[in-house]
Design a protein around this motif. Structure first.
Motif, PDB file in Angstrom:
ATOM      1  N   PHE A  38     -10.221   9.799   2.477  1.00  0.00           N
ATOM      2  CA  PHE A  38      -9.039  10.265   1.756  1.00  0.00           C
ATOM      3  C   PHE A  38      -9.418  11.243   0.644  1.00  0.00           C
ATOM      4  CE2 PHE A  38      -7.344   6.163   3.414  1.00  0.00           C
ATOM      5  CZ  PHE A  38      -6.261   6.686   4.100  1.00  0.00           C
ATOM      6  N   ALA A  39     -10.476  10.930  -0.115  1.00  0.00           N
ATOM      7  CA  ALA A  39     -10.870  11.783  -1.234  1.00  0.00           C
ATOM      8  C   ALA A  39     -11.403  13.119  -0.747  1.00  0.00           C
ATOM      9  CB  ALA A  39     -11.920  11.065  -2.083  1.00  0.00           C
ATOM     10  N   GLY A  40     -12.306  13.077   0.246  1.00  0.00           N
ATOM     11  CA  GLY A  40     -12.901  14.307   0.758  1.00  0.00           C
ATOM     12  C   GLY A  40     -11.880  15.248   1.350  1.00  0.00           C
ATOM     13  N   LEU A  41     -10.944  14.708   2.131  1.00  0.00           N
ATOM     14  CA  LEU A  41      -9.930  15.565   2.755  1.00  0.00           C
ATOM     15  C   LEU A  41      -8.941  16.109   1.722  1.00  0.00           C
ATOM     16  CD1 LEU A  41      -8.922  14.125   6.241  1.00  0.00           C
ATOM     17  CD2 LEU A  41     -10.448  16.007   5.682  1.00  0.00           C
ATOM     18  N   ALA A  42      -8.623  15.336   0.703  1.00  0.00           N
ATOM     19  CA  ALA A  42      -7.736  15.833  -0.352  1.00  0.00           C
ATOM     20  C   ALA A  42      -8.387  17.013  -1.070  1.00  0.00           C
ATOM     21  CB  ALA A  42      -7.419  14.715  -1.345  1.00  0.00           C
ATOM     22  N   PRO A  79      -6.984   2.927  19.075  1.00  0.00           N
ATOM     23  CA  PRO A  79      -7.772   3.593  18.022  1.00  0.00           C
ATOM     24  C   PRO A  79      -7.408   5.059  17.805  1.00  0.00           C
ATOM     25  CG  PRO A  79      -9.133   3.066  19.950  1.00  0.00           C
ATOM     26  CD  PRO A  79      -7.857   2.331  20.106  1.00  0.00           C
ATOM     27  N   ASP A  80      -7.032   5.776  18.880  1.00  0.00           N
ATOM     28  CA  ASP A  80      -6.727   7.193  18.690  1.00  0.00           C
ATOM     29  C   ASP A  80      -5.417   7.414  17.937  1.00  0.00           C
ATOM     30  OD1 ASP A  80      -5.169   6.291  20.772  1.00  0.00           O
ATOM     31  OD2 ASP A  80      -5.423   8.056  22.017  1.00  0.00           O
ATOM     32  N   SER A  81      -4.681   6.340  17.658  1.00  0.00           N
ATOM     33  CA  SER A  81      -3.460   6.463  16.861  1.00  0.00           C
ATOM     34  C   SER A  81      -3.760   6.655  15.376  1.00  0.00           C
ATOM     35  CB  SER A  81      -2.575   5.222  17.015  1.00  0.00           C
ATOM     36  OG  SER A  81      -2.199   5.020  18.353  1.00  0.00           O
ATOM     37  N   ILE A  82      -4.914   6.178  14.931  1.00  0.00           N
ATOM     38  CA  ILE A  82      -5.202   6.217  13.494  1.00  0.00           C
ATOM     39  C   ILE A  82      -6.478   7.003  13.171  1.00  0.00           C
ATOM     40  CG2 ILE A  82      -3.997   4.049  13.094  1.00  0.00           C
ATOM     41  CD1 ILE A  82      -6.793   2.756  12.697  1.00  0.00           C
ATOM     42  N   VAL A  83      -6.987   7.764  14.138  1.00  0.00           N
ATOM     43  CA  VAL A  83      -8.098   8.674  13.859  1.00  0.00           C
ATOM     44  C   VAL A  83      -7.652  10.097  14.164  1.00  0.00           C
ATOM     45  CG1 VAL A  83      -9.898   6.951  14.252  1.00  0.00           C
ATOM     46  CG2 VAL A  83      -9.125   8.360  16.151  1.00  0.00           C
ATOM     47  N   PHE A  84      -8.230  11.051  13.454  1.00  0.00           N
ATOM     48  CA  PHE A  84      -7.808  12.441  13.596  1.00  0.00           C
ATOM     49  C   PHE A  84      -9.034  13.334  13.465  1.00  0.00           C
ATOM     50  CE2 PHE A  84      -5.524  16.351  12.431  1.00  0.00           C
ATOM     51  CZ  PHE A  84      -4.478  16.303  13.348  1.00  0.00           C
ATOM     52  N   PRO A  85      -9.305  14.210  14.450  1.00  0.00           N
ATOM     53  CA  PRO A  85     -10.517  15.044  14.414  1.00  0.00           C
ATOM     54  C   PRO A  85     -10.529  15.992  13.222  1.00  0.00           C
ATOM     55  CG  PRO A  85      -9.475  15.092  16.590  1.00  0.00           C
ATOM     56  CD  PRO A  85      -8.506  14.443  15.664  1.00  0.00           C
ATOM     57  N   PHE A  86     -11.676  16.086  12.558  1.00  0.00           N
ATOM     58  CA  PHE A  86     -11.789  17.004  11.423  1.00  0.00           C
ATOM     59  C   PHE A  86     -11.514  18.444  11.834  1.00  0.00           C
ATOM     60  CE2 PHE A  86     -14.827  13.706   9.659  1.00  0.00           C
ATOM     61  CZ  PHE A  86     -13.949  13.284   8.674  1.00  0.00           C
ATOM     62  N   ARG A  87     -12.015  18.832  13.002  1.00  0.00           N
ATOM     63  CA  ARG A  87     -11.858  20.230  13.415  1.00  0.00           C
ATOM     64  C   ARG A  87     -10.389  20.581  13.649  1.00  0.00           C
ATOM     65  NH1 ARG A  87     -16.264  23.033  13.863  1.00  0.00           N
ATOM     66  NH2 ARG A  87     -18.286  21.994  14.014  1.00  0.00           N
ATOM     67  N   LYS A  88      -9.614  19.605  14.077  1.00  0.00           N
ATOM     68  CA  LYS A  88      -8.183  19.851  14.213  1.00  0.00           C
ATOM     69  C   LYS A  88      -7.531  19.935  12.838  1.00  0.00           C
ATOM     70  CE  LYS A  88      -4.214  18.333  16.933  1.00  0.00           C
ATOM     71  NZ  LYS A  88      -3.707  17.365  17.926  1.00  0.00           N
ATOM     72  N   ILE A  90      -8.880  21.048  10.048  1.00  0.00           N
ATOM     73  CA  ILE A  90      -9.212  22.274   9.310  1.00  0.00           C
ATOM     74  C   ILE A  90      -8.960  23.529  10.133  1.00  0.00           C
ATOM     75  CG2 ILE A  90     -10.944  21.022   7.964  1.00  0.00           C
ATOM     76  CD1 ILE A  90     -13.108  22.400   9.660  1.00  0.00           C
ATOM     77  N   ASN A  91      -8.342  23.381  11.289  1.00  0.00           N
ATOM     78  CA  ASN A  91      -8.047  24.548  12.122  1.00  0.00           C
ATOM     79  C   ASN A  91      -7.187  25.554  11.346  1.00  0.00           C
ATOM     80  OD1 ASN A  91      -7.874  26.206  14.385  1.00  0.00           O
ATOM     81  ND2 ASN A  91      -6.046  25.174  15.154  1.00  0.00           N
ATOM     82  N   GLY A  92      -7.674  26.774  11.234  1.00  0.00           N
ATOM     83  CA  GLY A  92      -6.951  27.806  10.488  1.00  0.00           C
ATOM     84  C   GLY A  92      -7.416  27.964   9.060  1.00  0.00           C
TER      85      GLY A  92
END
Length: 451
Positions: A38-42, A79-88, A90-92
């Motif tokens: 949460f902190a890193g992505l914010a 599990p794929d309901s609550i995980v999200f790829p970093f590359r998706k 930061i896309n753009g």
């Protein structure tokens, strides 16, 4: 051949082919963020499209929404309901780069970090590596139980639970069946309370349908808490309501009790109680995890890194810590800020502005945490909420909990999946993900096999 040569020229013009991790050359200040919680992505969100190069390093290639790990563990969500790829994520973001690597050491003298994939230089380093399960030195408990800190833990809990329930249907030994169907959760904080509530509803609504060969009363759920109340960081009203909700679900709550040993079959408490159980889930404590290289004199209780009011690690000019590992100690908060998502997000946003001010030689203000309240759910349609002066419980608190958590999940698809699963569960109590995809083995068995 011509296409390969063109690619090689392009690669060499943007990267140095050395033991360094390949990154585009830049004249902009480089901010390296270790950890995509949460902190890193914010922080990433605050620095996107700014005049800095942002490098996000993480040992996983995805962000995980930890508040719902217990729902994956109890088969309510995939599990794929609550995980999200970093590359998706930061896309753009033209100035943000993700690299899959585990940071092993910080070398402050040379402004370099060493990873298992190579080195990275930095102008500003931000540690947002979060926490891991703290078993408080009890090796036997660590060896035979499961924590619940990441998505792999949740899947291990799910497979352990389902395998043991299947084995209970096979065995004719009553004592063995009891051990296989007894569940012990250690820790009465939000994670333990929510896990206990979810297991109790699994026992009440799923077990009779899936396992008609034995009564649901065979599955006993124990919640052990070392102090005299649950949810100690919330109000007395929230604590007492939570206790009532759990007892209504037939959860056996043991207060002022602590685990002293667990051998994989029997839980022993400090008062001498014993509980036969082959399922122990540990949510009783966490400790900070971060790379080597930070002077030990700046490490405080809970293995957290002590920072100043600007979240700068004490003793360093360009190293910061945010999120669960940051300990900003003051008279008002002698233990630092709470290790919760809202504190981590606020610190990430603050530090983004602060770093931009430092780069532009502008003054920075000290970090101020704004407590927006706390929520915890105890099964379906029951939750507790502390929102400033307003403290309430029940159905409305559960609705609020659901909306807040749903909106906080990364990605529209993930919100849709979680929302759909919750809607189905709301009307049917159905959990459709009761699949044993892989065989789960306790750490003790794996270690004995390796020996």
């Amino acid at each position: 051949m011509k296409e390969k040569q063109t690619h090689s020229i392009t690669l060499e013009s943007t990267c140095k082919i050395t033991d360094e991790i390949c990154l585009p050359d830049t004249k902009l200040p480089r901010v390296v963020i270790v950890g995509g919680g949460f902190a890193g992505l914010a922080l990433v969100e605050k620095l996107k499209h700014k005049e800095v190069q942002v490098v996000l390093l993480d040992k996983n290639n995805f962000h995980q929404f930890q508040p719902l790990l217990y729902q994956v563990a109890t088969s309510a969500l995939e599990p794929d309901s609550i995980v999200f790829p970093f590359r998706k994520q930061i896309n753009g973001y033209k100035n943000v780069f993700f690299r899959l690597a585990e940071v092993e050491e910080i070398q402050p003298d040379s402004n370099t970090i060493l990873t298992n994939k190579g080195s990275v230089s930095y102008d500003y380093l931000v540690l947002a590596t979060g926490t891991t399960t703290n078993f408080f030195g009890m090796d036997s408990v660590a060896e035979n139980s499961l924590g619940m800190k990441d998505i792999r833990d949740s899947l291990n809990i799910r497979h352990m639970m389902l395998q043991n329930l299947e084995q209970a249907a096979i065995t004719c030994d009553d004592k063995e069946r009891d051990a296989l169907t007894n569940f012990v959760i250690v820790g009465g904080g939000p994670a333990g309370v929510e896990m206990a509530g979810a297991l109790a509803e699994f026992c009440k609504y799923i077990l009779p349908k899936d396992y008609p060969e034995y009564p649901s009363s065979i599955m006993n759920i124990y919640l052990i808490e070392a102090i005299d109340e649950l949810l100690s960081t919330m109000s007395d009203k929230a604590s007492s309501k939570t206790l009532k909700y759990l007892e209504d679900l037939n959860v056996k709550v043991l207060l002022n009790e602590a685990v002293s040993n667990y051998d994989g079959k029997e839980v022993t408490t400090i008062s001498g109680k014993t509980i036969l159980a082959k399922n122990l889930i540990w949510t009783a404590g966490v400790k900070g995890q971060f790379p080597n290289g930070i002077d030990e004199k700046h490490i405080v209780r809970g293995n957290r890194i002590k920072t100043d009011a600007n979240l700068k690690v004490e003793g360093y000019e360009n190293i910061f810590a945010i999120g669960d590992i940051a300990a900003l100690i003051s008279e008002e908060r002698p233990k630092g800020h709470p290790q919760v998502a809202q504190a981590a997000i606020q610190q990430g946003k603050y530090l983004g502005n602060s770093i931009l001010n430092l780069i532009n030689n502008k003054p920075t203000q000290p970090f101020e945490y704004k407590d927006k309240g706390a929520l915890a759910t105890v099964g379906k349609r029951k939750a507790v909420a502390d929102l400033g002066k307003f403290k309430f419980a029940g159905y409305f608190a559960w609705l609020l909990w659901s909306v807040v958590h749903l909106m906080a999940i990364s990605g529209f698809r993930n919100r849709l999946m979680v929302g759909f699963n919750w809607a189905v569960s709301y009307f049917t109590y159905e959990k459709s993900n009761r699949l044993i995809i892989r065989n789960f083995k306790p750490k003790s068995l794996i270690n004995n096999t390796e020996e």
